[in-house]
Write a protein that holds these residues in place. Structure first.
Motif, mmCIF file in Angstrom:
data_model
loop_
_atom_site.group_PDB
_atom_site.id
_atom_site.type_symbol
_atom_site.label_atom_id
_atom_site.label_comp_id
_atom_site.label_asym_id
_atom_site.label_seq_id
_atom_site.Cartn_x
_atom_site.Cartn_y
_atom_site.Cartn_z
ATOM 1 N N PHE A 84 0.821 -1.212 0.000
ATOM 2 C CA PHE A 84 0.000 0.000 0.000
ATOM 3 C C PHE A 84 0.852 1.257 0.000
ATOM 4 C CE2 PHE A 84 -3.711 -2.476 1.805
ATOM 5 C CZ PHE A 84 -4.443 -2.365 0.641
ATOM 6 N N GLY A 85 2.145 1.134 0.336
ATOM 7 C CA GLY A 85 3.002 2.305 0.356
ATOM 8 C C GLY A 85 3.579 2.657 -0.993
ATOM 9 N N ASP A 86 3.235 1.903 -2.031
ATOM 10 C CA ASP A 86 3.862 2.079 -3.341
ATOM 11 C C ASP A 86 2.995 2.837 -4.342
ATOM 12 O OD1 ASP A 86 6.215 0.759 -2.683
ATOM 13 O OD2 ASP A 86 5.365 -1.197 -3.165
ATOM 14 N N ASP A 87 1.992 3.576 -3.844
ATOM 15 C CA ASP A 87 1.053 4.241 -4.750
ATOM 16 C C ASP A 87 1.748 5.141 -5.768
ATOM 17 O OD1 ASP A 87 -0.692 3.034 -3.105
ATOM 18 O OD2 ASP A 87 -1.588 4.844 -2.281
ATOM 19 N N ALA A 88 2.806 5.829 -5.331
ATOM 20 C CA ALA A 88 3.456 6.806 -6.208
ATOM 21 C C ALA A 88 4.073 6.154 -7.436
ATOM 22 C CB ALA A 88 4.525 7.568 -5.431
ATOM 23 N N TYR A 89 4.280 4.843 -7.386
ATOM 24 C CA TYR A 89 4.940 4.160 -8.484
ATOM 25 C C TYR A 89 3.973 3.606 -9.525
ATOM 26 C CZ TYR A 89 8.801 4.130 -5.126
ATOM 27 O OH TYR A 89 9.757 4.492 -4.234
ATOM 28 N N VAL A 90 2.667 3.691 -9.248
ATOM 29 C CA VAL A 90 1.693 3.020 -10.106
ATOM 30 C C VAL A 90 1.743 3.529 -11.541
ATOM 31 C CG1 VAL A 90 -0.770 2.720 -10.541
ATOM 32 C CG2 VAL A 90 0.146 2.344 -8.245
ATOM 33 N N ALA A 91 1.734 4.857 -11.710
ATOM 34 C CA ALA A 91 1.717 5.418 -13.056
ATOM 35 C C ALA A 91 2.937 4.982 -13.846
ATOM 36 C CB ALA A 91 1.655 6.946 -12.984
ATOM 37 N N ARG A 92 4.097 4.988 -13.205
ATOM 38 C CA ARG A 92 5.308 4.565 -13.898
ATOM 39 C C ARG A 92 5.240 3.089 -14.260
ATOM 40 N NH1 ARG A 92 11.333 4.218 -11.340
ATOM 41 N NH2 ARG A 92 12.297 3.099 -13.078
ATOM 42 N N ALA A 93 4.669 2.272 -13.366
ATOM 43 C CA ALA A 93 4.543 0.844 -13.661
ATOM 44 C C ALA A 93 3.656 0.619 -14.880
ATOM 45 C CB ALA A 93 3.978 0.100 -12.452
ATOM 46 N N LEU A 94 2.561 1.366 -14.981
ATOM 47 C CA LEU A 94 1.686 1.251 -16.140
ATOM 48 C C LEU A 94 2.425 1.616 -17.418
ATOM 49 C CD1 LEU A 94 -1.703 2.772 -14.937
ATOM 50 C CD2 LEU A 94 -1.336 0.456 -15.772
ATOM 51 N N ASP A 95 3.126 2.733 -17.365
ATOM 52 C CA ASP A 95 3.865 3.167 -18.544
ATOM 53 C C ASP A 95 4.978 2.190 -18.898
ATOM 54 O OD1 ASP A 95 2.322 5.419 -18.839
ATOM 55 O OD2 ASP A 95 3.664 6.707 -17.682
ATOM 56 N N GLY A 96 5.512 1.502 -17.871
ATOM 57 C CA GLY A 96 6.613 0.576 -18.096
ATOM 58 C C GLY A 96 6.192 -0.772 -18.629
ATOM 59 N N GLY A 97 4.891 -1.010 -18.745
ATOM 60 C CA GLY A 97 4.424 -2.248 -19.356
ATOM 61 C C GLY A 97 3.969 -3.332 -18.397
ATOM 62 N N ALA A 98 3.847 -3.025 -17.106
ATOM 63 C CA ALA A 98 3.361 -4.039 -16.164
ATOM 64 C C ALA A 98 1.931 -4.424 -16.509
ATOM 65 C CB ALA A 98 3.444 -3.521 -14.733
ATOM 66 N N LYS A 99 1.635 -5.726 -16.427
ATOM 67 C CA LYS A 99 0.303 -6.230 -16.757
ATOM 68 C C LYS A 99 -0.512 -6.576 -15.516
ATOM 69 C CE LYS A 99 0.902 -6.295 -21.264
ATOM 70 N NZ LYS A 99 2.287 -5.794 -21.337
ATOM 71 N N GLY A 100 0.144 -6.662 -14.355
ATOM 72 C CA GLY A 100 -0.562 -7.039 -13.138
ATOM 73 C C GLY A 100 -0.064 -6.273 -11.934
ATOM 74 N N PHE A 101 -0.955 -6.043 -10.974
ATOM 75 C CA PHE A 101 -0.625 -5.399 -9.713
ATOM 76 C C PHE A 101 -1.119 -6.313 -8.601
ATOM 77 C CE2 PHE A 101 -0.744 -2.091 -12.813
ATOM 78 C CZ PHE A 101 0.295 -1.246 -12.464
ATOM 79 N N LEU A 102 -0.190 -6.941 -7.907
ATOM 80 C CA LEU A 102 -0.519 -7.936 -6.897
ATOM 81 C C LEU A 102 -0.033 -7.464 -5.532
ATOM 82 C CD1 LEU A 102 0.638 -11.040 -8.955
ATOM 83 C CD2 LEU A 102 -1.664 -10.104 -8.789
ATOM 84 N N LEU A 103 -0.845 -7.681 -4.510
ATOM 85 C CA LEU A 103 -0.533 -7.228 -3.165
ATOM 86 C C LEU A 103 0.171 -8.335 -2.386
ATOM 87 C CD1 LEU A 103 -1.011 -4.721 -1.381
ATOM 88 C CD2 LEU A 103 -3.086 -5.857 -0.541
ATOM 89 N N LYS A 104 1.330 -7.995 -1.820
ATOM 90 C CA LYS A 104 2.107 -8.996 -1.086
ATOM 91 C C LYS A 104 1.310 -9.600 0.064
ATOM 92 C CE LYS A 104 6.748 -7.159 -1.930
ATOM 93 N NZ LYS A 104 7.974 -6.652 -1.283
ATOM 94 N N SER A 105 0.541 -8.769 0.733
ATOM 95 C CA SER A 105 -0.196 -9.236 1.901
ATOM 96 C C SER A 105 -1.629 -9.630 1.568
ATOM 97 C CB SER A 105 -0.204 -8.147 2.979
ATOM 98 O OG SER A 105 -0.802 -6.955 2.477
ATOM 99 N N GLY A 106 -1.933 -9.781 0.296
ATOM 100 C CA GLY A 106 -3.298 -10.089 -0.111
ATOM 101 C C GLY A 106 -3.648 -11.561 -0.002
ATOM 102 N N ASP A 107 -4.842 -11.884 -0.428
ATOM 103 C CA ASP A 107 -5.330 -13.261 -0.448
ATOM 104 C C ASP A 107 -4.471 -14.072 -1.422
ATOM 105 O OD1 ASP A 107 -6.795 -15.640 -1.003
ATOM 106 O OD2 ASP A 107 -8.668 -14.636 -0.469
ATOM 107 N N PRO A 108 -3.945 -15.228 -0.994
ATOM 108 C CA PRO A 108 -3.137 -16.047 -1.902
ATOM 109 C C PRO A 108 -3.854 -16.396 -3.204
ATOM 110 C CG PRO A 108 -2.905 -16.841 0.340
ATOM 111 C CD PRO A 108 -3.982 -15.791 0.365
#
Length: 217
Positions: A84-108
């Motif tokens: 949840f602390g990585d919000d500032a990186y989201v836009a760059r990740a999208l532009d960089g070609g990431a296809k998925g956003f997965l939470l480390k502490s989320g449901d397996p």
């Protein structure tokens, strides 16, 4: 079999993610890295279907690694492991070609669903990450919910159905089965959607689908 490269500089995190992936017989981890530079090297060596990249890594962070893989190994689908602390990186990740956003502490189950989605050519936003992604993109062209709905209104009913399923993380093959269409027809619809809505990739389409309220919660 879905072949996965796992990159995280924390051994305990890697062990936990590896243990979750091992519960799915259709997934195998073919390589592990503890920094971004090694992740790129191993991806070029092993050519996995999916690269799971932590954002914060030494030598080369996960976002820079994703950008490099987009150039040198476009066949490798990148999913970002985020907090949840990585919000500032989201836009760059999208532009960089990431296809998925997965939470480390989320449901397996979300981790497994995300790996399957991006491996199949789809995009995946973990439900608890989606709201933060949308908030981070609020000033970007995808804009507010009303604007997203207005943009989606230019699509035909069938194209909106396809867009909704793209937002749910389904690959073209799964969308075809869900809507009783030929996969080539779905591919054509996706291409038309991206062109008509001026979107660069499926991830942006998935975000717009969420923002427009097309994806079932």
């Amino acid at each position: 079999m879905i072949r996965v490269l796992l990159a995280d500089d924390e051994p305990l995190i890697r062990a936990g993610v590896r243990a979750v992936l091992a519960t799915d017989p259709a997934i195998t981890v073919v390589a592990e890295a503890d920094d971004g530079r090694a992740a790129v090297r191993l991806a070029l060596e092993h050519r996995p279907d999916v690269a799971l990249l932590d954002i914060r890594m030494p030598r080369l962070d996960g976002l820079a690694a994703a950008e490099e893989l987009a150039r040198s190994a476009p066949g490798v689908a990148v999913a970002v492991l985020t907090t949840f602390g990585d919000d500032a990186y989201v836009a760059r990740a999208l532009d960089g070609g990431a296809k998925g956003f997965l939470l480390k502490s989320g449901d397996p189950r979300e981790l497994l669903a995300g790996v399957h989605a991006v491996a199949g050519g789809g995009a995946y936003l973990a439900p608890r990450v989606a709201a933060r992604v949308l908030a981070a993109l609020d000033t970007r062209p995808l804009g507010r919910a009303a604007e997203a709905r207005a943009r989606a209104d230019v699509l035909t009913p069938r194209e909106r159905d396809v867009l909704a399923l793209v937002g749910a993380g389904l690959s073209n093959a799964r969308i075809a089965r869900r809507l009783n269409l030929v996969e080539g027809t779905v591919k054509g619809h996706v291409s038309t959607i991206l062109t008509r809505l001026d979107l660069a990739n499926r991830v942006q389409a998935a975000v717009l689908a969420h923002d427009a309220g097309l994806v079932e919660r």
